[in-house]
Scaffold this motif. Structure first.
Motif, PDB file in Angstrom:
ATOM      1  N   THR A  82      17.160 -64.668 -44.571  1.00  0.00           N
ATOM      2  CA  THR A  82      17.877 -65.288 -45.687  1.00  0.00           C
ATOM      3  C   THR A  82      17.130 -64.990 -46.980  1.00  0.00           C
ATOM      4  OG1 THR A  82      18.353 -67.073 -44.173  1.00  0.00           O
ATOM      5  CG2 THR A  82      18.904 -67.449 -46.468  1.00  0.00           C
ATOM      6  N   PRO A  83      17.846 -64.511 -47.998  1.00  0.00           N
ATOM      7  CA  PRO A  83      17.130 -64.229 -49.240  1.00  0.00           C
ATOM      8  C   PRO A  83      16.608 -65.508 -49.883  1.00  0.00           C
ATOM      9  CG  PRO A  83      19.488 -64.002 -49.535  1.00  0.00           C
ATOM     10  CD  PRO A  83      19.262 -64.227 -48.083  1.00  0.00           C
ATOM     11  N   THR A  84      15.408 -65.466 -50.386  1.00  0.00           N
ATOM     12  CA  THR A  84      14.878 -66.619 -51.099  1.00  0.00           C
ATOM     13  C   THR A  84      14.332 -66.142 -52.436  1.00  0.00           C
ATOM     14  OG1 THR A  84      12.810 -66.292 -49.936  1.00  0.00           O
ATOM     15  CG2 THR A  84      14.252 -68.000 -49.097  1.00  0.00           C
ATOM     16  N   LEU A  85      14.165 -67.096 -53.300  1.00  0.00           N
ATOM     17  CA  LEU A  85      13.810 -66.781 -54.667  1.00  0.00           C
ATOM     18  C   LEU A  85      12.387 -67.246 -54.925  1.00  0.00           C
ATOM     19  CD1 LEU A  85      15.116 -65.797 -57.252  1.00  0.00           C
ATOM     20  CD2 LEU A  85      15.851 -68.110 -57.682  1.00  0.00           C
ATOM     21  N   THR A  86      11.540 -66.339 -55.343  1.00  0.00           N
ATOM     22  CA  THR A  86      10.208 -66.751 -55.756  1.00  0.00           C
ATOM     23  C   THR A  86      10.182 -66.624 -57.265  1.00  0.00           C
ATOM     24  OG1 THR A  86       9.543 -65.525 -53.815  1.00  0.00           O
ATOM     25  CG2 THR A  86       7.799 -66.477 -55.118  1.00  0.00           C
ATOM     26  N   THR A  87       9.914 -67.710 -57.948  1.00  0.00           N
ATOM     27  CA  THR A  87      10.049 -67.674 -59.402  1.00  0.00           C
ATOM     28  C   THR A  87       8.803 -67.136 -60.091  1.00  0.00           C
ATOM     29  OG1 THR A  87       9.456 -69.991 -59.379  1.00  0.00           O
ATOM     30  CG2 THR A  87      11.781 -69.465 -59.616  1.00  0.00           C
ATOM     31  N   ARG A  88       7.670 -67.165 -59.399  1.00  0.00           N
ATOM     32  CA  ARG A  88       6.427 -66.710 -60.039  1.00  0.00           C
ATOM     33  C   ARG A  88       6.343 -65.188 -60.000  1.00  0.00           C
ATOM     34  NH1 ARG A  88       5.627 -70.751 -62.906  1.00  0.00           N
ATOM     35  NH2 ARG A  88       5.424 -72.720 -61.859  1.00  0.00           N
ATOM     36  N   GLN A  89       7.198 -64.564 -60.762  1.00  0.00           N
ATOM     37  CA  GLN A  89       7.214 -63.106 -60.793  1.00  0.00           C
ATOM     38  C   GLN A  89       7.664 -62.697 -62.186  1.00  0.00           C
ATOM     39  OE1 GLN A  89       9.863 -61.384 -57.911  1.00  0.00           O
ATOM     40  NE2 GLN A  89       9.349 -59.309 -58.458  1.00  0.00           N
ATOM     41  N   ALA A  90       7.168 -61.571 -62.682  1.00  0.00           N
ATOM     42  CA  ALA A  90       7.600 -61.099 -63.992  1.00  0.00           C
ATOM     43  C   ALA A  90       9.110 -60.891 -63.946  1.00  0.00           C
ATOM     44  CB  ALA A  90       6.890 -59.798 -64.328  1.00  0.00           C
ATOM     45  N   PRO A  91       9.826 -61.219 -65.027  1.00  0.00           N
ATOM     46  CA  PRO A  91      11.278 -61.205 -64.965  1.00  0.00           C
ATOM     47  C   PRO A  91      11.883 -59.828 -64.694  1.00  0.00           C
ATOM     48  CG  PRO A  91      10.512 -61.968 -67.140  1.00  0.00           C
ATOM     49  CD  PRO A  91       9.301 -61.734 -66.306  1.00  0.00           C
ATOM     50  N   GLY A  92      11.397 -58.783 -65.360  1.00  0.00           N
ATOM     51  CA  GLY A  92      11.892 -57.442 -65.085  1.00  0.00           C
ATOM     52  C   GLY A  92      13.389 -57.285 -65.290  1.00  0.00           C
ATOM     53  N   VAL A  93      13.983 -56.434 -64.437  1.00  0.00           N
ATOM     54  CA  VAL A  93      15.400 -56.112 -64.558  1.00  0.00           C
ATOM     55  C   VAL A  93      16.171 -56.823 -63.456  1.00  0.00           C
ATOM     56  CG1 VAL A  93      17.126 -54.270 -64.534  1.00  0.00           C
ATOM     57  CG2 VAL A  93      14.873 -53.848 -65.533  1.00  0.00           C
ATOM     58  N   VAL A  94      17.239 -57.483 -63.820  1.00  0.00           N
ATOM     59  CA  VAL A  94      18.123 -58.100 -62.834  1.00  0.00           C
ATOM     60  C   VAL A  94      19.461 -57.361 -62.892  1.00  0.00           C
ATOM     61  CG1 VAL A  94      19.355 -60.184 -62.153  1.00  0.00           C
ATOM     62  CG2 VAL A  94      16.991 -60.347 -62.958  1.00  0.00           C
TER      63      VAL A  94
END
Lengths: 416, 385
Positions: A82-94
């Motif tokens: 299941t995909p999960t979101l880790t917020t502590r990451q540089a935003p980059g390209v979405v």
């Protein structure tokens, strides 16, 4: 010993069971009982009085169900999928969308920058496939495995991209540069909309009664519904998609009725006499074209469908497919206040929208109010965006008139 | 002349205008309510007098249509936010009272829309909503806990609901039951009805302690052979009514999130003179949070113009605004604690209370996870079965 006493003795040796409260999740363990609620340790579930109350939420034993403690390893394995979101990451390209446009851009960006954080958000599984093949899959006997070139997960790993599959993008907060999704909030430095277009259904064609073939998932569902035996299929709309599908499904043995408001198929290319040519090509196929009609109603009658035209003609079919054109969904663009002209308006050279942090490409964009929903421009659009995002030498995109190849296999047509 | 001899309507003061109402609500919140906040949060004090006072001002009926004009959802949400800024628990009970009024008004049942609704609107009657379980049921998260069996003249209700708020011995709530036959087999519809806490067969049971908001009049309701007649029926079948009011129901909750977030921001600014030199190193500073809150509030106010828009796309927007409110509330409460440091960690501090209130906004139905699941469900493309 009496038989009942023996039964009781056997019963007392049975392992302790657990029961879960369906309302609050409290777990009743027979071994522990509920001393505060008057149930000594060792009270079997069957022996709990009906007026006993869940010590947490107050419901009665009727709202409890047998409970088996979960297998942690199995749960962990399941969660890994299941995909999960880790917020502590540089935003980059979405990137929103994992069709040809989304993956093409991810690939082009990755080739330019090995470390740029890239996240792909998609409502589907993100599997990589060639959409044009959906128009010839029956004739070429392409199974699901052959249609999927690479799974989304494999592509994400190969490109070192974070893929959030089965995730719906709900809203862009342009002021804080965040994308709100059904799995949480994604900050972005650059957002690229590659979510494509969606079928435009007239109100006479309810979504619950008509298939639309605009992506692999829906196509596979349709094929499953058609099954292995010849069926009566009614296709509404004899443009490119409708005509190609009619051709391919007819080659698979299905009996096709093809309706259009225009007097001939492929009417947009009337000057090239495309309609006359495909009708000629279809002579030996089970395709009946009925032109100059518009659908007034679709009903489900005893497991089949009844389609009635405005002029009163009636058709019966096992499945109905709508190929009535595409429109760009407005939700994300409107939420960010992006300029809109029949679609997301972009500045052609860089594919920037009216928001400097948001680009767009593929089926969802328009240049001077014109959409160009073909495969060919996508790679060139991706190069222009990647160069703009990475700050490399600009590679301006130039819109060109599209050349269309109609995949009506018995007589392929090339149209300009 | 005796006021009791006058026709009912003549004894009512005209409803306060928007600004006057908010000023009056603020005065109650920062006056008598502020004195009771800790007792409400920790000792289970149910602030009946304050609730009646707020209701009498029109704070929980601002959204309801009256003979003299259409209701204002914006005003109801703003009033709830003013109170939640001081006490999240009381803000939540305002929501309970407000949606219960919505059910009564939308029922179309004269027995519910007359004196009962009039008393409810001014706080002479208090009530709540037992729709947490049904809302989760409609979102395919759990099944309905109450069952209704058709009998002569109405229905017989059985089952137990956990955790229904703003209740008391003489209170009532809107509830939904699955309609089943004598053999407990589903009959394919639901019944929405007024459940009176003092009706024969209804028993309120105390709940265990919660981490906050103890004074919300929250009980488990056990229902045994309760008879419901035509006078109590809010909707039969329930689904069309739910489809009509679901956006309004969720939208009103935004008042709690907005208010608690604002309270958290207030407490960040309160320590800025002394601690600004060190708080500048924190993320989620008050000005940033305020900008995000203002944008969200503006969005909610815009939605509040069309609470009965039944389009799926509109409902997704409402669900997302509610989710955004809960997320912002969590971040703001957490950041307020960081900003206040040890003083915010005192048990008597409003800052740590607000952390626990923000947890409630995130988990009360519809919880953040429910909102996301429902948005995903509603966003999925519909195809032939």
């Amino acid at each position: 010993m009496k038989p009942t006493a023996i039964a009781e003795a056997i019963q007392s040796l049975a392992p302790w069971q657990q029961y879960i409260c369906n309302a609050c999740g409290y777990i009743y363990n027979e071994a522990d009982g509920d001393p505060d609620g008057g149930l000594p340790p060792g009270t079997r579930y069957a022996d709990i009085p009906d007026d006993w109350a869940c010590p947490l939420c107050g419901v009665t034993k009727a709202d409890f169900a047998p409970y088996t403690p979960p297998d942690l390893a199995a749960l962990q394995a399941q969660a890994a999928c299941t995909p999960t979101l880790t917020t502590r990451q540089a935003p980059g390209v979405v990137i929103v969308g994992a069709g040809r446009a989304g993956w093409q851009l991810a690939e082009t960006l990755r080739a330019m920058d090995a470390t740029l954080p890239i996240t792909v958000v998609t409502a589907c599984a993100g599997d990589v496939y060639d959409k044009p093949l959906l128009s010839v899959a029956v004739a070429r006997q392409l199974s699901t495995e052959k249609l999927v070139r690479e799974t989304g997960a494999a592509a994400a790993q190969r490109l070192n991209v974070r893929l959030l599959a089965h995730t719906h993008a709900i809203r862009i907060c342009a002021d804080t540069q965040q994308l709100r999704t059904t799995r949480g909030v994604l900050p972005y430095q650059h957002l690229v909309l590659a979510h494509g277009a969606q079928p435009a259904l007239p109100s006479s064609l309810p979504a619950a009664l008509c298939w639309r073939v605009n992506h692999l998932g829906a196509y596979l569902q349709l094929r499953a519904a058609l099954g292995d035996t010849p069926k009566d299929v009614l296709i509404v709309g004899a443009g490119l998609v409708g005509s190609e599908l009619a051709n391919d499904l007819a080659l698979g043995g299905h009996r096709i009725t093809l309706l259009d408001t225009q007097p001939e198929p492929l009417a947009r290319w009337h000057d090239a006499q495309a309609g006359a040519q495909v009708l000629q090509a279809w002579q030996d196929l089970p395709i009946r074209f009925v032109g100059g009609v518009s659908v007034a109603q679709v009903e489900k009658v005893q497991g089949r469908y009844r389609v009635t035209t405005a002029c009163g003609q009636r058709f019966a079919a096992d499945q109905v497919i709508a190929a009535t054109g595409l429109q760009t969904p407005t939700r994300l663009a409107h939420s960010a206040g992006l300029a809109w002209r029949n679609g997301i308006e972009v500045e052609p050279a860089t594919l920037r929208t009216s928001d400097p942090h948001i680009h767009a490409l593929g089926d969802c964009i328009t240049v001077d109010g014109q959409a160009s929903r073909y495969i060919e421009p996508i790679a060139r659009q991706a190069r222009a965006i990647a160069a703009d995002i990475c700050g490399c030498t600009p590679v301006p995109y130039e819109p060109r008139p599209a050349t269309v190849r109609v995949k009506t296999t018995s007589l392929p047509l090339t149209l300009h | 002349m005796n006021a009791a001899d006058l026709p009912r309507d003549a004894t009512h003061l005209p409803p306060l205008s928007g600004d006057a109402l908010l000023t009056a609500v603020r005065a109650v919140a920062q006056g008598p309510l502020l004195q009771q906040v800790e007792a409400i949060d920790r000792q289970g004090h149910y602030p009946a007098a304050v609730l009646r006072q707020l209701a009498a001002l029109g704070a929980m009926s601002a959204h309801l249509d009256t003979p003299v004009g259409a209701g204002s959802y914006a005003l109801a949400i703003q009033a709830m936010a003013e109170v939640s800024r001081v006490c999240g628990a009381t803000g939540f009970m305002m929501w309970c009272q407000a949606v219960c009024g919505l059910y009564l008004q939308q029922s179309g049942n004269p027995a519910l829309m007359g004196e009962l609704l009039a008393d409810h609107s001014i706080g002479a009657g208090l009530g709540g909503t037992a729709l947490s379980n049904p809302m989760k049921s409609y979102a395919q998260i759990e099944s309905l806990l109450l069952k209704a069996t058709p009998v002569d003249g109405g229905y017989r209700i059985n089952g137990t609901l956990p955790w229904v708020s703003n209740l008391g011995p003489d209170h009532y709530c809107g509830a939904i039951a699955a309609v089943v036959d004598e053999a407990q087999q589903p009959l394919g519809k639901e019944l929405m009805f007024l459940l009176r806490c003092d009706a024969p067969g209804v028993e309120l049971r105390e709940c265990p302690s919660f981490s906050a908001m103890e004074g919300t009049g929250t009980y488990a309701i056990r229902v045994k052979d309760l008879l419901i007649g035509a006078d109590e029926i809010m909707a039969d079948p329930a689904k069309p009514t739910i489809a009509r009011i679901r956006a309004a129901f969720v939208m009103l909750q935004c008042g709690m999130a907005v208010g608690i977030t604002q309270g958290a921001i207030d407490s960040m600014w309160a320590v800025e003179p002394q601690l600004g030199h060190v708080n500048q190193f924190l993320e989620d500073r008050p000005a940033t949070l305020q900008a995000e809150l203002d944008a969200l509030t503006a969005r909610v106010m815009k939605m509040a113009e069309t609470p009965f828009d039944t389009r799926t796309e509109f409902f997704i927007d409402v669900l997302d605004a509610r989710a955004h409110g809960a997320e912002l509330c969590l971040r703001a409460a957490q950041s307020a604690l960081m900003h206040q440091g040890a003083r915010g960690y005192l048990m008597s501090s409003d800052v740590q209370r607000r952390v626990r209130e923000s947890h409630f906004v995130a988990i009360v139905t519809p919880a953040i996870k429910h909102l996301r699941k429902e948005m995903a469900r509603l966003s999925a493309e519909e195809m032939p079965a």
